[in-house]
Enzyme design. Sequence first.
Site, short mmCIF file in Angstrom:
data_model
loop_
_atom_site.label_atom_id
_atom_site.label_comp_id
_atom_site.label_asym_id
_atom_site.label_seq_id
_atom_site.Cartn_x
_atom_site.Cartn_y
_atom_site.Cartn_z
N GLU A 127 19.67 -11.44 29.34
CA GLU A 127 19.09 -10.79 30.36
C GLU A 127 17.82 -11.51 30.69
OE1 GLU A 127 17.86 -6.59 29.51
OE2 GLU A 127 15.86 -7.07 29.82
N HIS B 272 22.44 -9.70 24.39
CA HIS B 272 22.47 -9.24 25.54
C HIS B 272 21.14 -9.48 26.26
CE1 HIS B 272 21.21 -5.89 28.40
NE2 HIS B 272 22.26 -5.52 28.74
N ASN B 273 20.17 -9.14 25.37
CA ASN B 273 18.67 -9.35 26.03
C ASN B 273 18.15 -10.53 26.26
OD1 ASN B 273 18.57 -6.35 25.53
ND2 ASN B 273 16.45 -6.22 25.01
N SER C 132 21.77 0.04 26.30
CA SER C 132 20.95 -0.72 27.42
C SER C 132 20.97 0.01 28.58
CB SER C 132 21.93 -2.20 27.64
OG SER C 132 21.08 -2.71 28.65
N LYS D 283 23.34 -6.33 21.06
CA LYS D 283 22.33 -6.00 21.81
C LYS D 283 21.24 -6.96 22.08
CE LYS D 283 19.97 -3.63 24.78
NZ LYS D 283 18.64 -3.57 24.61
#
Length: 485
Positions: A189, A185-186, A128, A182
């Site tokens: 986000e 995480h997105n 990232s 990940k």
Amino acid sequence: EQANIGVVGLAAMGASLARNLAHHGNTVAVFNRHYSRTETLMNEHGSEGKFIPSKTVEEFVQSLAKPRTAIIMVQAGAPTDAVINELADVMEKGDIIVDAGNAYFKDTIRREKEIRARGLHFVGCGVSGGEEGALLGPSMMPGGTDESWKTLGPILKSIAAVAEGEPCVTHIGTDGAGHFVKMVHNGIEYADMQVIAESYDLMRRGLGMAPQEISDVFAEWNKGDLNSYLIEITSQVLSHVDEKTGKPFIDIVTDQAGMKGTGTWTVQTALSLATPVTGIGEAVFARGLSSEAELRKEAQEKVLQGPDPTESLAKIANDADAKKAFIEDIRQALYASKIVAYAQGFTEIEAGAKEYDWTIDLGAVARIWRGGCIIRAKFLNRISDAYGKGESFGSLLFDSFFKQAVENAQDSWRRVVSAAAQAGVPVPVFSSSLAYYDGLRSKRLPAALIQGQRDLFGAHTYGRVDEPGAFHTLWAGTQKEIKQP
Ligand code: 6PG
């Protein structure tokens, strides 16, 4: 000399990653399907460090020292599979293939299995930080075996962002664990961006503020609890002026949000794990609604009636003290909703770890998100502290710091959600996060009624508060209750 690391795929992200590796003393083998990209990299940046360019996969693999380690940075899906297979065909036992793209974690689980069966290591690694992160220090989330981490760890640590003196990379867990984290995480986000967007909307359409004035508010917020990369760039975007028209940049951009799938995966995965990530879900759906161009056009033509936000909030907007107080309420609503979104995201990671048999250190995840990545924020120190205590607790919302933060914010939060509803400003993440919080703290939920309905129409049975077991009422007959055997 042979290279200690290779990069396949030299588009923006791959080229930046290769340069970052070279800047940190690695000798980097580079390969791209079309040689022109390799040439461009060599011409423009070849002098920045030690690169070994290759024209074929065979040459590329031969230029690597054993155990050969190659990082793939190509488009997720079929292109990734193609490159993995080409590499695996020429590589040898013990070599390591790293997929640094935004792969779907189930693909990573499958690929790891296939590649392991061929005697090689496969590491799915979330990266990232966008292009700038890849070049100057990303946050990285590698999965794969402990053995591959021994070779890969020092290389990744050499190029990672540094936060509070620690490199923003840790071995997340086996096979797909890195790409899973990940993905979440997105998802976070998406929620983070949406709560910022909702705050903007309330100030813009609700309070009638100009983009520059709102930019200043975000710049101010960035000095406090909300200090983060996303708040910082929000202020930057809002103060930007369009070159062509001289208008605020924000007003010349089409209001349809794009997405490439990681947020959707986060929600799909959460649904299959039965973990409510309502904030992330609403953020994905908000992007979806914005992109329903035809439907939105028709809605304009049909004039769906409702309040005018600016008129509704005019009294607040025209009173300096009330306006200031409302802006502070919005800040608190953003903060509380953000805490809920992170709490939900971390709960999804926990649920994923359980389902897929990973041991994931949630504190370490928070620590490697403090720098380099898109959601980097001061706030993550607090999450890291919460999980760092080593106690296991069901939700971030139970940690004393966050519990207090939400308690402090909640009056503001409730005022904002009701004002937004009254004024006709959609705040899907603010309101769904509040509903999650209230749902969680409710002693009794109306789920009891749903159980009753299910039992009535389908004999699905229910539990009793005063006796263990499953029960069914003979709704169509005697109304007597029977205990299931
Ligand atoms: C990152 C970003 C990166 C990318 C997103 C954007 O961590 O560096 O998350 O992976 O910007 O995938 O996704 P959308 O195009 O779906 O917004």
